[in-house]
Design a protein around this motif. Structure first.
Motif, PDB file in Angstrom:
ATOM      1  N   ILE A  60      -7.894 -46.842  14.682  1.00  0.00           N
ATOM      2  CA  ILE A  60      -8.227 -46.490  16.059  1.00  0.00           C
ATOM      3  C   ILE A  60      -7.033 -46.710  16.986  1.00  0.00           C
ATOM      4  CG2 ILE A  60      -9.111 -48.749  16.791  1.00  0.00           C
ATOM      5  CD1 ILE A  60     -11.470 -47.245  18.100  1.00  0.00           C
ATOM      6  N   LEU A  61      -6.872 -45.786  17.934  1.00  0.00           N
ATOM      7  CA  LEU A  61      -5.880 -45.880  18.987  1.00  0.00           C
ATOM      8  C   LEU A  61      -6.595 -46.096  20.318  1.00  0.00           C
ATOM      9  CD1 LEU A  61      -3.572 -42.876  17.990  1.00  0.00           C
ATOM     10  CD2 LEU A  61      -3.261 -45.294  17.412  1.00  0.00           C
ATOM     11  N   PRO A  62      -5.894 -46.529  21.361  1.00  0.00           N
ATOM     12  CA  PRO A  62      -6.537 -46.683  22.665  1.00  0.00           C
ATOM     13  C   PRO A  62      -7.101 -45.352  23.162  1.00  0.00           C
ATOM     14  CG  PRO A  62      -4.399 -47.798  22.638  1.00  0.00           C
ATOM     15  CD  PRO A  62      -4.479 -46.991  21.378  1.00  0.00           C
ATOM     16  N   GLN A  63      -8.180 -45.422  23.924  1.00  0.00           N
ATOM     17  CA  GLN A  63      -8.749 -44.231  24.530  1.00  0.00           C
ATOM     18  C   GLN A  63      -7.709 -43.539  25.414  1.00  0.00           C
ATOM     19  OE1 GLN A  63     -11.428 -42.753  23.850  1.00  0.00           O
ATOM     20  NE2 GLN A  63     -12.146 -41.573  25.600  1.00  0.00           N
ATOM     21  N   ASP A  64      -7.574 -42.213  25.231  1.00  0.00           N
ATOM     22  CA  ASP A  64      -6.628 -41.371  25.990  1.00  0.00           C
ATOM     23  C   ASP A  64      -5.166 -41.693  25.695  1.00  0.00           C
ATOM     24  OD1 ASP A  64      -8.713 -39.970  27.326  1.00  0.00           O
ATOM     25  OD2 ASP A  64      -8.909 -41.618  28.758  1.00  0.00           O
ATOM     26  N   TYR A  65      -4.908 -42.324  24.577  1.00  0.00           N
ATOM     27  CA  TYR A  65      -3.530 -42.637  24.156  1.00  0.00           C
ATOM     28  C   TYR A  65      -2.737 -41.347  23.989  1.00  0.00           C
ATOM     29  CZ  TYR A  65       0.053 -45.074  21.324  1.00  0.00           C
ATOM     30  OH  TYR A  65       1.213 -45.627  20.832  1.00  0.00           O
ATOM     31  N   ASN A  66      -1.460 -41.369  24.348  1.00  0.00           N
ATOM     32  CA  ASN A  66      -0.667 -40.132  24.282  1.00  0.00           C
ATOM     33  C   ASN A  66       0.614 -40.266  23.477  1.00  0.00           C
ATOM     34  OD1 ASN A  66       0.913 -41.616  26.022  1.00  0.00           O
ATOM     35  ND2 ASN A  66       0.717 -40.227  27.774  1.00  0.00           N
ATOM     36  N   GLU A  67       0.700 -41.298  22.622  1.00  0.00           N
ATOM     37  CA  GLU A  67       1.844 -41.404  21.724  1.00  0.00           C
ATOM     38  C   GLU A  67       1.365 -41.305  20.287  1.00  0.00           C
ATOM     39  OE1 GLU A  67       5.153 -44.021  22.957  1.00  0.00           O
ATOM     40  OE2 GLU A  67       3.698 -44.901  24.332  1.00  0.00           O
ATOM     41  N   ASN A  68       2.288 -41.384  19.329  1.00  0.00           N
ATOM     42  CA  ASN A  68       1.889 -41.092  17.956  1.00  0.00           C
ATOM     43  C   ASN A  68       1.213 -42.289  17.281  1.00  0.00           C
ATOM     44  OD1 ASN A  68       3.962 -42.696  16.481  1.00  0.00           O
ATOM     45  ND2 ASN A  68       5.392 -41.207  17.346  1.00  0.00           N
ATOM     46  N   LYS A  88     -14.399 -58.463  22.574  1.00  0.00           N
ATOM     47  CA  LYS A  88     -13.318 -59.160  23.248  1.00  0.00           C
ATOM     48  C   LYS A  88     -12.108 -58.262  23.508  1.00  0.00           C
ATOM     49  CE  LYS A  88     -14.490 -63.504  20.867  1.00  0.00           C
ATOM     50  NZ  LYS A  88     -13.984 -64.518  19.909  1.00  0.00           N
ATOM     51  N   ASN A  89     -11.785 -57.423  22.549  1.00  0.00           N
ATOM     52  CA  ASN A  89     -10.541 -56.666  22.602  1.00  0.00           C
ATOM     53  C   ASN A  89     -10.732 -55.375  23.394  1.00  0.00           C
ATOM     54  OD1 ASN A  89      -8.362 -54.760  21.606  1.00  0.00           O
ATOM     55  ND2 ASN A  89      -7.765 -56.625  20.541  1.00  0.00           N
ATOM     56  N   ILE A  90      -9.770 -55.047  24.228  1.00  0.00           N
ATOM     57  CA  ILE A  90      -9.852 -53.864  25.076  1.00  0.00           C
ATOM     58  C   ILE A  90      -9.973 -52.569  24.268  1.00  0.00           C
ATOM     59  CG2 ILE A  90      -7.337 -53.602  25.225  1.00  0.00           C
ATOM     60  CD1 ILE A  90      -7.737 -52.746  28.149  1.00  0.00           C
ATOM     61  N   LEU A  91      -9.440 -52.585  23.046  1.00  0.00           N
ATOM     62  CA  LEU A  91      -9.527 -51.389  22.193  1.00  0.00           C
ATOM     63  C   LEU A  91     -10.951 -51.080  21.766  1.00  0.00           C
ATOM     64  CD1 LEU A  91      -6.583 -51.721  19.650  1.00  0.00           C
ATOM     65  CD2 LEU A  91      -6.939 -49.862  21.269  1.00  0.00           C
ATOM     66  N   PHE A  92     -11.786 -52.123  21.642  1.00  0.00           N
ATOM     67  CA  PHE A  92     -13.046 -51.974  20.936  1.00  0.00           C
ATOM     68  C   PHE A  92     -14.303 -52.100  21.803  1.00  0.00           C
ATOM     69  CE2 PHE A  92     -10.218 -54.556  17.979  1.00  0.00           C
ATOM     70  CZ  PHE A  92      -9.620 -53.442  17.429  1.00  0.00           C
ATOM     71  N   LYS A  93     -14.250 -52.883  22.868  1.00  0.00           N
ATOM     72  CA  LYS A  93     -15.500 -53.266  23.533  1.00  0.00           C
ATOM     73  C   LYS A  93     -16.204 -52.083  24.198  1.00  0.00           C
ATOM     74  CE  LYS A  93     -13.084 -55.213  27.582  1.00  0.00           C
ATOM     75  NZ  LYS A  93     -12.896 -56.460  28.363  1.00  0.00           N
ATOM     76  N   GLU A  94     -15.467 -51.160  24.804  1.00  0.00           N
ATOM     77  CA  GLU A  94     -16.105 -49.984  25.390  1.00  0.00           C
ATOM     78  C   GLU A  94     -16.603 -49.044  24.300  1.00  0.00           C
ATOM     79  OE1 GLU A  94     -15.109 -46.145  28.235  1.00  0.00           O
ATOM     80  OE2 GLU A  94     -13.699 -47.811  28.193  1.00  0.00           O
ATOM     81  N   ALA A  95     -15.819 -48.917  23.232  1.00  0.00           N
ATOM     82  CA  ALA A  95     -16.207 -48.034  22.126  1.00  0.00           C
ATOM     83  C   ALA A  95     -17.502 -48.493  21.470  1.00  0.00           C
ATOM     84  CB  ALA A  95     -15.083 -47.961  21.094  1.00  0.00           C
ATOM     85  N   ASN A 141      -5.292 -38.521  24.050  1.00  0.00           N
ATOM     86  CA  ASN A 141      -5.093 -37.668  25.214  1.00  0.00           C
ATOM     87  C   ASN A 141      -5.208 -36.190  24.876  1.00  0.00           C
ATOM     88  OD1 ASN A 141      -4.343 -37.424  28.062  1.00  0.00           O
ATOM     89  ND2 ASN A 141      -2.411 -36.594  27.325  1.00  0.00           N
ATOM     90  N   ASP A 142      -4.862 -35.824  23.638  1.00  0.00           N
ATOM     91  CA  ASP A 142      -4.940 -34.419  23.236  1.00  0.00           C
ATOM     92  C   ASP A 142      -6.190 -34.116  22.405  1.00  0.00           C
ATOM     93  OD1 ASP A 142      -4.046 -35.862  21.105  1.00  0.00           O
ATOM     94  OD2 ASP A 142      -2.243 -34.667  20.736  1.00  0.00           O
ATOM     95  N   GLY A 143      -7.160 -35.022  22.398  1.00  0.00           N
ATOM     96  CA  GLY A 143      -8.466 -34.710  21.838  1.00  0.00           C
ATOM     97  C   GLY A 143      -8.720 -35.127  20.401  1.00  0.00           C
ATOM     98  N   PHE A 144      -7.736 -35.713  19.729  1.00  0.00           N
ATOM     99  CA  PHE A 144      -7.966 -36.170  18.362  1.00  0.00           C
ATOM    100  C   PHE A 144      -8.797 -37.459  18.376  1.00  0.00           C
ATOM    101  CE2 PHE A 144      -4.170 -33.570  17.769  1.00  0.00           C
ATOM    102  CZ  PHE A 144      -4.532 -32.828  16.643  1.00  0.00           C
TER     103      PHE A 144
END
Length: 209
Positions: A60-68, A88-95, A141-144
């Motif tokens: 998993i990458l951050p939501q709306d991430y725009n790098e590779n 706890k982690n910003i990457l996961f709690k909203e998901a 960011n590009d929908g993947f």
């Protein structure tokens, strides 16, 4: 946890198991070993589109991430997420609240120390049937879509084989598929599924590296 999954099921077998169609049927290719250390896609079913099988990049990458993908994975490996980190982690709690998914696999790999060597095992169901692993996902960011497997504390039975880890992937049985993917499901009910793993009769076999 091991960075390898397996999905040797054909499109027809997966469609029979899920009762869903593929959004991108040409992208599915059965693989004995899906190596998460390389950028790999896997079949998933998402909360946003629970009536079709789509593809997610494992890790998993951050939501709306725009790098590779590889750049982020060098900083933080996210093929798996521990239960205790979900909230706890910003990457996961909203998901966990809004972007849960199910990964479709036929197995996963574990490793065990036996004497002075490492032995490799493939964990599967009888007849190599497909099953669901609980996951979360974000969209770049590009929908993947990118996804992660949720890990829980390993059962005593699993630990007897899996002596290198204290965790195991969380399975979601078919009877709870809709519950896991429903926006209306309370977080308390999601916590219950995570805290009370379903025993689905997995078996393991020793394999060559």
């Amino acid at each position: 946890m091991s960075y390898k999954l397996s999905n040797i099921a054909s499109k027809e077998r997966i469609k029979e198991f899920t009762r869903l169609d593929f959004k991108y049927p040409h992208l599915h290719k059965p693989k004995r070993k899906i190596n998460g250390l390389k950028e790999q896609t896997i079949n998933i079913v998402t909360m946003e589109n629970p009536n079709e099988i789509t593809q997610g990049i494992w890790g998993i990458l951050p939501q709306d991430y725009n790098e590779n993908w590889s750049k982020f994975q060098q900083i933080k490996r996210t093929l798996h997420v521990r239960k205790d980190d979900l909230k706890k982690n910003i990457l996961f709690k909203e998901a966990l609240h809004y972007r849960r998914c199910l990964l479709i696999v036929t197995g996963f790999y574990i490793h065990k120390i036996e004497g002075n060597t490492i032995e490799n095992y493939l964990v599967e169901k009888n007849n190599q049937d497909p099953f669901y692993l609980a996951g979360i996902y974000n969209a770049t960011n590009d929908g993947f879509l990118t996804c992660s497997v949720i890990n829980i504390k390993a059962t005593d039975e699993f630990n007897s084989l899996n002596n290198l880890y204290e965790i195991m992937p969380l399975q979601i049985p078919k009877m709870f598929k809709s519950m896991w993917l429903d926006f209306k499901t309370s977080i308390e009910d999601i916590d219950y599924l995570i805290d009370n793993p379903y025993d689905s009769g997995l078996k393991s076999q020793k394999i060559a590296t």
